[in-house]
Structures are given as structure tokens and as C-alpha cells.
Design an enzyme around this catalytic site. Structure first.
Site: not given
Length: 630
Positions: A94, A136, A183, A256, A378
Site C-alpha cells: 500500500t 499481505w 486471497e 480492518e 469506504r
């Protein structure tokens, strides 16, 4: 009552019971007669995903400790119950890369990076803080040549378990939970659970899918999977869950959340979701991405932390509104308390929750955030209305009425230990110094990375070059030789940025040493205009030299727009001093003090960071870095 206006961040403690006009007030019953709700698991912050605490470690004392106190010290600031960290995977995730504990399959080092240090500092302040790890990304070797880490689930599980074992062996840190991301579901929590049990870690819980609620459907159909998972964790759930997740009867977490600019609106977002994640979605823990905005602000998602600490060179930091929003719950509850079933929405907008420790203590948190004062980054927030209102809360032994204004948070509690901690003001904000140098001569570095360098692709670590008896014994080395596995769009080149994003005219100088035969190459750069997930498309002025004896000047990191090129005479295993000067629309470069090219025309970008890097994932060293900006 503990009350805070987001604009003032005021913590006030007074008597619980207030007398107002009862006739105009809506009545709300707070009772455990019908039984209790779910067990509260805490509120936390997330360091990583990625490199969000990068600049924190470079703060001088006492400011670094003050920042840590505002985050973790009980009854002082945010007083966080949970710390979640990235299990570094050598990849852009990120806002930068975090180093792995296993760059290669036969390599293990549990002192790289800063997450170990951060977890220990959190534990010093709150011995009961809950520690969580989540990968991640992964080093390239985990994928056995593929950009996918889950074809060999035992390898991936071993990699994660080694990190947990290393935390205990080298740092005496007990990791309570580990996340399995959406994932990585082909890794399967079942494989990870089996391996954790096999190495004597049955108490480490698994959070799945640490992404969305979809794992709930699989858990209903697969009892072994259900037994392997302790918590269903979702990211940015918008305060709602799904029926299937509730049916599993597992803990539900927003593992998160937030990810919003930490101004007043960000504080309102955080206040709203801390209450409504439980009221609407039965989520018993909420974790903020990110813990502290301690990365260059012009990287993606600048200032999306609970507080801001992005100037270690000045010592300045800012205790933002979300710190005190957090305190409204964390200072007056603890993991293990239980929600009452009597929680909900207020008649004129807003929400309330109530928790008890089962020993006679009660805490009620009320928020009245309006729509425009509580928009999170979001997901999209549907319209709703909130107006000021009188609310009467009825207990077994009496009632009290409050006049609730808009955009406020109120805490009503029997706990008397809460406080608004403070320190003298930190130094004033200041830009990155215009003259800066680093010779990397650190014999026992406290951290593996050099101060202020923010790796965007690749990993640059302190290195002791025992084969060089000369002036280059202590250097900074790019250590990756294989592309890592990541979901983010990183670059084919490695790069670490430093400095002030608004620098226009500057000179960058650095000694460089290539270690890759034939195709090897290194660069120094100025005016680098992008980082984080956008690093692949970064523009700037990049001065490259290659092991085949050539040089190139490009206007982009990928090297497609060439401004100048020619012969340099550079070779592998030799030290060279590169210097790049950019002023106005022109750039010039020298090699070992002699002009190599000059007056290359640079129309864009107009400003950006300085940087160092390599042509590919290859070993290379850097020394005597210096910059002078106008």
C-alpha cells in the site's frame, strides 16, 4: 458522563444522572433481564499493509515514547486493546514494503523491520494487549516460481508459523491470532490449524478470511473448517454482516476498517462505526487501518491513521480526533466485557451501546454523528438524518435523560479511571531538511532500515561489507534477488524514496556498487512523483549506470522515456559516485566528479522525492548518500 465534541476533543467526567424535560424524551431501556449479548473483544489499530509505521521509528525521544503512550498507554489516550501487524513479505502492500523474516527459503532473521519493536513497546504499556499477525504478501520463493503463494500450502503455512514461533523465541511475544486472507483461502485454515497444533500453538486463533464474509458459507458446509476458524473477520463491512456469518456462532470482527483521513469527518466516521459495527452487524472488535499515519503524506491514503506522526526530523506529531473517539470506549471497557442486548439506534438518528463487566460496572457509549460528518472512505454511506434530541435511558434503579446534540460522542460509565492524557506541545512542524546526508556507518543499527528511506519496491537494509577493507564497509544494500508475491502493483525495478515531495531543484549524490553481472544496473533519482501502489507508473529524473558500461537518463522508472544515454565505463563490483542535479527544466549528471551528461530537458514532473534503486531485483549497495535542495 464522559462527553466529547469531535471539534474540541474534550473529555469531561461528571455525574451520571441528569434531569431534563422527560416529557419530550424518547425512552430507552438498558437491562440484562433478557440475557446478555456478545462478548466484547476490543478496539485496535493496524501497523502495516504496508509500511504505515515506517517513519515512527526515526523519532527522537521523548517524542517517540509520547506517541506510543497516546496509542497504547491505558487510561491516557487511545488505550488500544488490540495491535495487528503485517507479517512482512518483502513487497509493496500500500505505502511501502516491509521486510520478511525469510527473504529466502534457507534464511531466517527475526530482527528485520520495526513491527517486533512496535509490539514490544505496546506490551510495555499494556501487558494485556492482544497481538495479531497477517501476511499481505510473500517472498518469491514461497510460490516456487509462480506469482501465487498457495500452490504449496504446507510451505506457506510453515512460513507463517515460523513468524509466530520467532516472535516468542526472539522477542517473548505471544501472538494470539493470525489472519488468513481472502486471497489465501486455498491455503486453508485447516492446514494452518493443523500445523499450529503440531508445533505446540493450539492457543493461537485463526481469523478468516480477513477480507470478506464469504468464508461463512464454506464453514457451514464444512465442520472441520468451522472448527479451525476462531473469528470471521471482514474488511470495511459498512457496519453490516450476513446471515450465514451469524449462523456460524463464531466471533465476528471488523478486522480492518476506517482507512479515512483523520480530520473531524474521519473522527465522525470512526465514532459511528465503533458503535454501529455491533448495533448493525454484531461485530465485537474493530481494528483501524491504520494505527498511526507515520509515512510520507503524499503516498497513498495520507493521514489515514488514528493520529499523525510523519515528521521525525522535526519531532512534530498531531493527536487527532480519532484518538479521543477511541478513548470513549477503550478507557471504560475491556475485552471480556459483555454487550447488553438492549443496544440500538436512537429515534432521531445515532446509536447507543451498553457493556458490563458482570461485576456491577456499566458503560454506555452514545454517538450522534450526522451523515456528512461521518463519511468513511469506504463503502459508500447511504443517506440518513440525525437531529438533536432528548433521550431517557431507563435502568433498574432509575433513569436519566440527556439532551443529545448532533455530532457528539457521550460516554456514561461507572468507571472512574479514565483521563485525557497530555504532554507539552511537540516541536512545530517543519519540512524535510534541505541539506541531508547519511554514510550508513552504523555498527549496531537498532532497525534494519536507514532513517527516512521509504522502500517502495525491494528491501534496502544496513549491510556490513566484510570484503571491502576500504571506506565502504558499512553500506545500504538492496537484498532481494527475486520478485515477491503481492496483490499490489509494484515495480519491476527496486526503489526507495526520501525527502520532500515538493522539492523542485536539488542535487542528489550517492556512491553505488553493482553486484549483478552484465544486466545489472543502479540509479539515483529526483522529482519522483509517485509511490505506494502507483510506484510502477512513477515519473521523475532517473540517472542510471549499468554493468555493461553504459548510462541512461530517463523520465520514468520503467525507463521508456529516454532523456540521454551513452557510454559510462561502469562495471560490476566497482564503486562509483553518481551525482544528479535538477534545476528548472534542465538536469545534469556526473560520474566520479566528472560531467557525464548535461542540460537534459525535463518538462515534467515539476517536483517529487529523491530516490535510489536498482534495474531489477538484484543485489546492489549504496553509500555516502547526500542531497541538497533549494
Amino acid at each position: 458522563a464522559l462527553r466529547m465534541d469531535c471539534r474540541e476533543s474534550a473529555l469531561l467526567v461528571s455525574v451520571l444522572f441528569l434531569a431534563l424535560d422527560l416529557c419530550s424524551a424518547q425512552n430507552y431501556v438498558l437491562s440484562d433481564d433478557g440475557g446478555l449479548g456478545r462478548v466484547f473483544d476490543g478496539i485496535g489499530g493496524l501497523s502495516g499493509g504496508g509500511a504505515t509505521s515506517r517513519l515512527l521509528v526515526s523519532y527522537a525521544e521523548p517524542y517517540r515514547s509520547q506517541i506510543l503512550d497516546f496509542l497504547f498507554k491505558p487510561n491516557f489516550g487511545a488505550s488500544l486493546h488490540i495491535l495487528k501487524v503485517e507479517i512482512g513479505g518483502d513487497a509493496q502492500t500500500t505505502d511501502g514494503t516491509e521486510p520478511s523474516h525469510m527473504h529466502y527459503e534457507n534464511d531466517e532473521n527475526y530482527y528485520r523491520g520495526y513491527e517486533w519493536w512496535l509490539m514490544k513497546e505496546a506490551k510495555k504499556r499494556n501487558p494485556n494487549i492482544i497481538l495479531i499477525g497477517l501476511p499481505w504478501a510473500f517472498p518469491g520463493w514461497v510460490g516456487h516460481g509462480k506469482n501465487w503463494p498457495y500452490d504449496y500450502p504446507d510451505v506457506t503455512a510453515t512460513y507463517v508459523v515460523n513468524w509466530i514461533l520467532g516472535a516468542k523465541q526472539y522477542h517473548d511475544l505471544d501472538i494470539q491470532y493470525v489472519g488468513v486472507s481472502t486471497e489465501s483461502m486455498s491455503l486453508s485454515p485447516k492446514v494452518l490449524r493443523n500445523m499450529l497444533d503440531k508445533v505446540g500453538l493450539p492457543g493461537v486463533g485463526i481469523i478468516a478470511a480477513d477480507g470478506d464474509w464469504s468464508v461463512a458459507n464454506s464453514m457451514i458446509l464444512d465442520p472441520y473448517l468451522k472448527n479451525s476458524v476462531d473469528v470471521i473477520g471482514a474488511h470495511y463491512p459498512g457496519t453490516t454482516t450476513i446471515t450465514e456469518a451469524l449462523k456460524t456462532q463464531k466471533k465476528l470482527w471488523s478486522s480492518e476498517d476506517y482507512s479515512t483521513f483523520n480530520n473531524e469527518v474521519g473522527g465522525g466516521c470512526w465514532a459511528r462505526i465503533l458503535n454501529q459495527n455491533y448495533v448493525n452487524g454484531q461485530m465485537t472488535a474493530t481494528i483501524s487501518w491504520n494505527l498511526v499515519a507515520s509515512y510520507y503524506e503524499d503516498l497513498p491514503f495520507g493521514r489515514d491513521g488514528l493520529m499523525t506522526a510523519e515528521e521525525p526530523w522535526s519531532g512534530n506529531y498531531v493527536v487527532e480526533s480519532p484518538i479521543w473517539i477511541t478513548a470513549h470506549t477503550t478507557q471504560f471497557t475491556q475485552p471480556g466485557w459483555t454487550y447488553l442486548q438492549t443496544v440500538g439506534h436512537l429515534a432521531q438518528g445515532g446509536s447507543y451501546i451498553a457493556l458490563t463487566d458482570g461485576k456491577g460496572n456499566l458503560t454506555v457509549v452514545i454517538e450522534t454523528m450526522t451523515h456528512n460528518h461521518s463519511v468513511c472512505i469506504r463503502p459508500p454511506l447511504p443517506p440518513f438524518n440525525v437531529t438533536s434530541q432528548n433521550a431517557t435511558f431507563q435502568l433498574k434503579d432509575g433513569l436519566f435523560t440527556l439532551n443529545l446534540a448532533e455530532d457528539e460522542v457521550y460516554t456514561l460509565t461507572t468507571i472512574s479511571t479514565g483521563s485525557k492524557g497530555s504532554y507539552p506541545d511537540p516541536p512545530p512542524s517543519a519540512p524535510f531538511p534541505k541539506v541531508y546526508k547519511d554514510d550508513f556507518d552504523v555498527r549496531n543499527p537498532p532497525f534494519s532500515e536507514a532513517p527516512y528511506f521509504a522502500d517502495q519496491t525491494g528491501v534496502f537494509e544496513y549491510y556490513i561489507n566484510l570484503t571491502d577493507p576500504g571506506p565502504h564497509v558499512f553500506t545500504l544494500r538492496q537484498v532481494l534477488t527475486e520478485r515477491p508475491i503481492t496483490w499490489a502493483t509494484d515495480a519491476d525495478q527496486t526503489i526507495s524514496v526520501i525527502g520532500d515531495y515538493y522539492w523542485q531543484n536539488l542535487t542528489v549524490t550517492c556512491d553505488v556498487f553493482m553486484e549483478k553481472m552484465n544486466a545489472g544496473g543502479v540509479f539515483i533519482a529526483a522529482r519522483v512523483d509517485k509511490g505506494g501502489q502507483s510506484i510502477r507508473s512513477a515519473k521523475g529524473v532517473f540517472f542510471w549506470v549499468f554493468a555493461d558500461g553504459t548510462y541512461k537518463v530517463t523520465n520514468d522508472l520503467v525507463g521508456e522515456t529516454v532523456l540521454a544515454e551513452g557510454q559510462s565505463g561502469t562495471e560490476v563490483y566497482g564503486w562509483y559516485t553518481l551525482s544528479l542535479t535538477v534545476k528548472g527544466q534542465y538536469a545534469s549528471g556526473s560520474l566520479n566528479g566528472y560531467p557525464l551528461w548535461k542540460n537534459a530537458v525535463v518538462l515534467t514532473p515539476k517536483a517529487g522525492w529523491a530516490a535510489i534503486g536498482t534495474r531489477s531485483f538484484e543485489l546492489a549497495q549504496f553509500d555516502n548518500f547526500a542531497l541538497v535542495a533549494e
